[in-house]
Design a protein around this motif. Structure first.
Motif, PDB file in Angstrom:
ATOM      1  N   HIS A 198       0.814  -1.223   0.000  1.00  0.00           N
ATOM      2  CA  HIS A 198       0.000   0.000   0.000  1.00  0.00           C
ATOM      3  C   HIS A 198       0.847   1.273   0.000  1.00  0.00           C
ATOM      4  CE1 HIS A 198      -3.278  -2.681   0.582  1.00  0.00           C
ATOM      5  NE2 HIS A 198      -2.940  -3.006   1.815  1.00  0.00           N
ATOM      6  N   THR A 199       2.126   1.178  -0.322  1.00  0.00           N
ATOM      7  CA  THR A 199       2.987   2.362  -0.196  1.00  0.00           C
ATOM      8  C   THR A 199       3.651   2.719  -1.529  1.00  0.00           C
ATOM      9  OG1 THR A 199       4.883   1.009   0.461  1.00  0.00           O
ATOM     10  CG2 THR A 199       3.468   1.861   2.234  1.00  0.00           C
ATOM     11  N   ILE A 200       4.192   3.934  -1.581  1.00  0.00           N
ATOM     12  CA  ILE A 200       4.942   4.415  -2.744  1.00  0.00           C
ATOM     13  C   ILE A 200       6.420   4.063  -2.532  1.00  0.00           C
ATOM     14  CG2 ILE A 200       5.410   6.722  -1.796  1.00  0.00           C
ATOM     15  CD1 ILE A 200       4.201   6.326  -5.370  1.00  0.00           C
ATOM     16  N   SER A 201       7.162   3.877  -3.620  1.00  0.00           N
ATOM     17  CA  SER A 201       8.556   3.454  -3.467  1.00  0.00           C
ATOM     18  C   SER A 201       9.489   4.619  -3.156  1.00  0.00           C
ATOM     19  CB  SER A 201       9.025   2.727  -4.728  1.00  0.00           C
ATOM     20  OG  SER A 201       8.848   3.541  -5.860  1.00  0.00           O
ATOM     21  N   ASN A 202       9.028   5.855  -3.401  1.00  0.00           N
ATOM     22  CA  ASN A 202       9.863   7.023  -3.098  1.00  0.00           C
ATOM     23  C   ASN A 202       8.937   8.233  -3.014  1.00  0.00           C
ATOM     24  OD1 ASN A 202      11.567   9.459  -3.649  1.00  0.00           O
ATOM     25  ND2 ASN A 202      13.180   7.923  -3.873  1.00  0.00           N
ATOM     26  N   GLU A 203       9.120   9.037  -1.995  1.00  0.00           N
ATOM     27  CA  GLU A 203       8.230  10.192  -1.798  1.00  0.00           C
ATOM     28  C   GLU A 203       8.232  11.137  -2.992  1.00  0.00           C
ATOM     29  OE1 GLU A 203       6.022  10.493   0.501  1.00  0.00           O
ATOM     30  OE2 GLU A 203       5.344  12.469  -0.142  1.00  0.00           O
ATOM     31  N   PHE A 204       9.365  11.215  -3.685  1.00  0.00           N
ATOM     32  CA  PHE A 204       9.456  12.076  -4.874  1.00  0.00           C
ATOM     33  C   PHE A 204       8.357  11.747  -5.877  1.00  0.00           C
ATOM     34  CE2 PHE A 204      11.096  12.625  -9.230  1.00  0.00           C
ATOM     35  CZ  PHE A 204      11.301  13.989  -9.238  1.00  0.00           C
ATOM     36  N   TYR A 205       8.125  10.459  -6.074  1.00  0.00           N
ATOM     37  CA  TYR A 205       7.114  10.063  -7.072  1.00  0.00           C
ATOM     38  C   TYR A 205       5.715  10.509  -6.651  1.00  0.00           C
ATOM     39  CZ  TYR A 205      10.990   6.988  -8.365  1.00  0.00           C
ATOM     40  OH  TYR A 205      12.215   6.490  -8.702  1.00  0.00           O
ATOM     41  N   ARG A 206       5.401  10.368  -5.352  1.00  0.00           N
ATOM     42  CA  ARG A 206       4.085  10.795  -4.876  1.00  0.00           C
ATOM     43  C   ARG A 206       3.897  12.298  -5.095  1.00  0.00           C
ATOM     44  NH1 ARG A 206       1.614   8.749  -0.095  1.00  0.00           N
ATOM     45  NH2 ARG A 206       3.688   8.367   0.737  1.00  0.00           N
ATOM     46  N   GLN A 207       4.949  13.063  -4.779  1.00  0.00           N
ATOM     47  CA  GLN A 207       4.831  14.514  -4.910  1.00  0.00           C
ATOM     48  C   GLN A 207       4.605  14.923  -6.364  1.00  0.00           C
ATOM     49  OE1 GLN A 207       4.476  16.621  -2.423  1.00  0.00           O
ATOM     50  NE2 GLN A 207       4.675  14.925  -0.981  1.00  0.00           N
ATOM     51  N   VAL A 208       5.310  14.273  -7.290  1.00  0.00           N
ATOM     52  CA  VAL A 208       5.123  14.622  -8.709  1.00  0.00           C
ATOM     53  C   VAL A 208       3.738  14.168  -9.185  1.00  0.00           C
ATOM     54  CG1 VAL A 208       6.060  14.444 -11.040  1.00  0.00           C
ATOM     55  CG2 VAL A 208       7.610  14.449  -9.085  1.00  0.00           C
ATOM     56  N   ASP A 209       3.346  12.960  -8.790  1.00  0.00           N
ATOM     57  CA  ASP A 209       2.010  12.475  -9.171  1.00  0.00           C
ATOM     58  C   ASP A 209       0.921  13.448  -8.708  1.00  0.00           C
ATOM     59  OD1 ASP A 209       3.031  10.148 -10.295  1.00  0.00           O
ATOM     60  OD2 ASP A 209       2.556   8.889  -8.553  1.00  0.00           O
ATOM     61  N   GLN A 210       1.049  13.925  -7.483  1.00  0.00           N
ATOM     62  CA  GLN A 210       0.008  14.807  -6.950  1.00  0.00           C
ATOM     63  C   GLN A 210      -0.002  16.146  -7.673  1.00  0.00           C
ATOM     64  OE1 GLN A 210       0.784  14.529  -2.704  1.00  0.00           O
ATOM     65  NE2 GLN A 210      -0.719  12.878  -2.511  1.00  0.00           N
ATOM     66  N   ARG A 211       1.170  16.605  -8.074  1.00  0.00           N
ATOM     67  CA  ARG A 211       1.230  17.835  -8.870  1.00  0.00           C
ATOM     68  C   ARG A 211       0.555  17.623 -10.227  1.00  0.00           C
ATOM     69  NH1 ARG A 211       0.878  23.134  -9.084  1.00  0.00           N
ATOM     70  NH2 ARG A 211       2.086  24.041 -10.796  1.00  0.00           N
ATOM     71  N   VAL A 212       0.816  16.461 -10.817  1.00  0.00           N
ATOM     72  CA  VAL A 212       0.180  16.136 -12.100  1.00  0.00           C
ATOM     73  C   VAL A 212      -1.345  16.130 -11.954  1.00  0.00           C
ATOM     74  CG1 VAL A 212      -0.232  14.174 -13.662  1.00  0.00           C
ATOM     75  CG2 VAL A 212       2.111  14.952 -13.184  1.00  0.00           C
ATOM     76  N   LEU A 213      -1.834  15.543 -10.874  1.00  0.00           N
ATOM     77  CA  LEU A 213      -3.294  15.518 -10.683  1.00  0.00           C
ATOM     78  C   LEU A 213      -3.847  16.921 -10.467  1.00  0.00           C
ATOM     79  CD1 LEU A 213      -3.681  12.270  -8.561  1.00  0.00           C
ATOM     80  CD2 LEU A 213      -4.211  12.605 -10.978  1.00  0.00           C
ATOM     81  N   ASP A 214      -3.073  17.788  -9.823  1.00  0.00           N
ATOM     82  CA  ASP A 214      -3.493  19.194  -9.712  1.00  0.00           C
ATOM     83  C   ASP A 214      -3.637  19.809 -11.100  1.00  0.00           C
ATOM     84  OD1 ASP A 214      -3.531  19.106  -6.953  1.00  0.00           O
ATOM     85  OD2 ASP A 214      -1.553  20.039  -6.706  1.00  0.00           O
ATOM     86  N   LEU A 215      -2.647  19.576 -11.961  1.00  0.00           N
ATOM     87  CA  LEU A 215      -2.710  20.129 -13.319  1.00  0.00           C
ATOM     88  C   LEU A 215      -3.926  19.578 -14.062  1.00  0.00           C
ATOM     89  CD1 LEU A 215       1.066  19.962 -14.393  1.00  0.00           C
ATOM     90  CD2 LEU A 215      -0.204  21.970 -13.578  1.00  0.00           C
ATOM     91  N   TRP A 216      -4.157  18.273 -13.917  1.00  0.00           N
ATOM     92  CA  TRP A 216      -5.303  17.663 -14.610  1.00  0.00           C
ATOM     93  C   TRP A 216      -6.629  18.257 -14.130  1.00  0.00           C
ATOM     94  CZ3 TRP A 216      -4.537  11.590 -14.816  1.00  0.00           C
ATOM     95  CH2 TRP A 216      -3.413  11.291 -15.604  1.00  0.00           C
ATOM     96  N   THR A 217      -6.779  18.382 -12.819  1.00  0.00           N
ATOM     97  CA  THR A 217      -8.074  18.848 -12.297  1.00  0.00           C
ATOM     98  C   THR A 217      -8.259  20.348 -12.517  1.00  0.00           C
ATOM     99  OG1 THR A 217      -7.102  19.038 -10.087  1.00  0.00           O
ATOM    100  CG2 THR A 217      -8.326  17.006 -10.591  1.00  0.00           C
ATOM    101  N   GLN A 218      -7.158  21.053 -12.773  1.00  0.00           N
ATOM    102  CA  GLN A 218      -7.253  22.491 -13.055  1.00  0.00           C
ATOM    103  C   GLN A 218      -7.287  22.772 -14.560  1.00  0.00           C
ATOM    104  OE1 GLN A 218      -3.920  24.229 -10.918  1.00  0.00           O
ATOM    105  NE2 GLN A 218      -4.613  23.320  -8.992  1.00  0.00           N
ATOM    106  N   GLY A 219      -7.230  21.726 -15.383  1.00  0.00           N
ATOM    107  CA  GLY A 219      -7.300  21.907 -16.834  1.00  0.00           C
ATOM    108  C   GLY A 219      -6.044  22.506 -17.440  1.00  0.00           C
TER     109      GLY A 219
END
Ligand SMILES: [Fe+2]
Length: 283
Positions: A198-219
Motif C-alpha cells: 500500500h505504499t509508494i517506493s519514493n516520496e518524490f514520485y508521490r509529490q510529482v504524481d500529486q502535482r500532475v493531478l493538480d494540473l489535470w483537475t485544473q485543466g
C-alpha cells in the motif's frame, strides 16, 4: 457518425482481486473497484457499445500494434504476476473494422503501426483487469492497442490518439476510451514488495504524481504535456506513459482545457501511484 462518450485514465492493479478475497487485504481496493464500476455505469447510461483500451501491459519492441481480432477469448494467467492473476476467463467481441481504421489513419499521419487479425494474439491484463469491472457482462465490444512502448516516440502515440478519435468519429461506434496504466510506476524492490503493497517506493514520485493531478483537475494541459516526457522518465511511467500520450492526443494535447474528474482518489500500490480519472469531452 460515431462519437466518444467517455475518456478516462484507469487503474488495473491486481490487488483489486486480492481486495475481493477474504483475508488480510479484503476491501483494500474497494475505492478503485468503485471507480471502475462508476465508469461502467456511465458507459451504460450513455449507450457506449465499444471500449478502446490503451494497454500498458502489452509490450511491443518495434512498431505500434493493434489487436483487431473479431473476438477475444481465452483463459488468462499473468506470467508477470502469476500469484495475483490466475485463470481469468474472458470472452469479448472485438472491433476489427475500427482497429483497421485506426491503423490506416495513423499510418497516414506517418506512424508505423499495424492492425492484426490473429486469433492467437491474446489480450494482456491492462485490458482484462479493468474490463472485469467495466464490461462484466461482455456487452461492449473491445479494441486493445499496445501501450508499453519502450523504444517509441511519445509524439507517435499522440498521433495514434488523434487517429483513434478520427476513426471513432468516422465509424458508427459510441465509444469509451480507457488509458490503462498508472501514474508513477517504480515498483518496490523485491524484498520490500510484500510489506509495501500500500505504499509508494519514493516520496518524490508521490509529490510529482500529486502535482500532475493538480494540473489535470485544473485543466492545465499545456503544462502537463510539456512535462510529460520528463515525467515519464523520471517517475518510471508505466509503459513509458504511452497510454497517457495516446489519451492526450485524443483529447487535443495541449489545447485540451477540460478539468479532470477524479473518480478514485490517488492511492499508492506496490510502490506505484494510481488513480481513476475521467476527462470531460466537449459536447
Ligand atoms: Fe500495470
Amino acid at each position: 457518425m460515431g462519437k466518444i462518450s467517455l475518456a478516462a485514465k484507469v487503474t488495473h492493479v491486481p490487488s483489486m482481486f486480492l481486495s475481493e478475497l477474504p483475508g488480510q487485504h479484503h476491501g483494500c481496493r474497494q475505492s478503485a473497484i468503485d471507480g471502475l464500476i462508476e465508469i461502467r455505469r456511465r458507459c451504460e447510461a450513455t449507450g457506449v457499445d465499444t471500449l478502446v483500451v490503451f494497454d500498458t501491459h502489452w509490450l511491443v519492441n518495434s512498431g505500434f500494434h493493434i489487436n483487431a481480432s473479431a473476438r477475444y477469448q481465452g483463459i488468462y494467467t499473468s506470467n508477470e504476476f502469476p500469484q495475483f492473476i490466475q485463470n481469468l476467463a474472458y470472452d469479448y467481441e472485438g472491433a476489427p473494422a475500427l482497429g483497421d481504421a485506426v491503423a490506416q489513419i495513423a499510418r497516414a499521419k506517418g506512424v508505423r503501426i499495424e492492425a492484426h487479425h490473429v486469433d492467437t494474439l491474446e489480450l494482456e491484463y491492462g485490458t482484462l483487469v479493468p474490463l472485469k469491472y467495466i464490461n462484466p457482462d461482455h456487452r461492449m465490444k473491445v479494441l486493445s492497442i499496445a501501450a508499453w512502448c519502450p523504444w517509441h516516440e511519445l509524439e507517435d502515440s499522440r498521433r495514434i490518439g488523434e487517429a483513434v478519435r478520427e476513426a471513432i468519429e468516422a465509424s458508427g461506434c459510441n465509444a469509451a476510451v480507457l488509458a490503462s496504466g498508472s501514474l508513477s510506476h517504480r515498483i518496490h524492490d523485491n524484498n520490500e514488495a510484500q510489506a509495501g503493497i500500500h505504499t509508494i517506493s519514493n516520496e518524490f514520485y508521490r509529490q510529482v504524481d500529486q502535482r500532475v493531478l493538480d494540473l489535470w483537475t485544473q485543466g492545465r494541459f499545456g503544462e502537463f504535456t510539456a512535462m510529460l516526457p520528463e515525467y515519464a522518465r523520471a517517475c518510471h511511467g508505466e509503459g513509458l506513459m504511452h497510454d497517457t500520450a495516446m489519451l492526450m492526443g485524443l483529447l487535443g494535447w495541449d489545447k485540451y482545457t477540460g478539468k479532470a474528474e477524479i473518480l478514485t482518489d490517488y492511492f499508492t500500490s506496490s510502490g506505484t501511484g494510481q488513480v481513476n480519472a475521467v476527462f470531460p469531452l466537449a459536447a
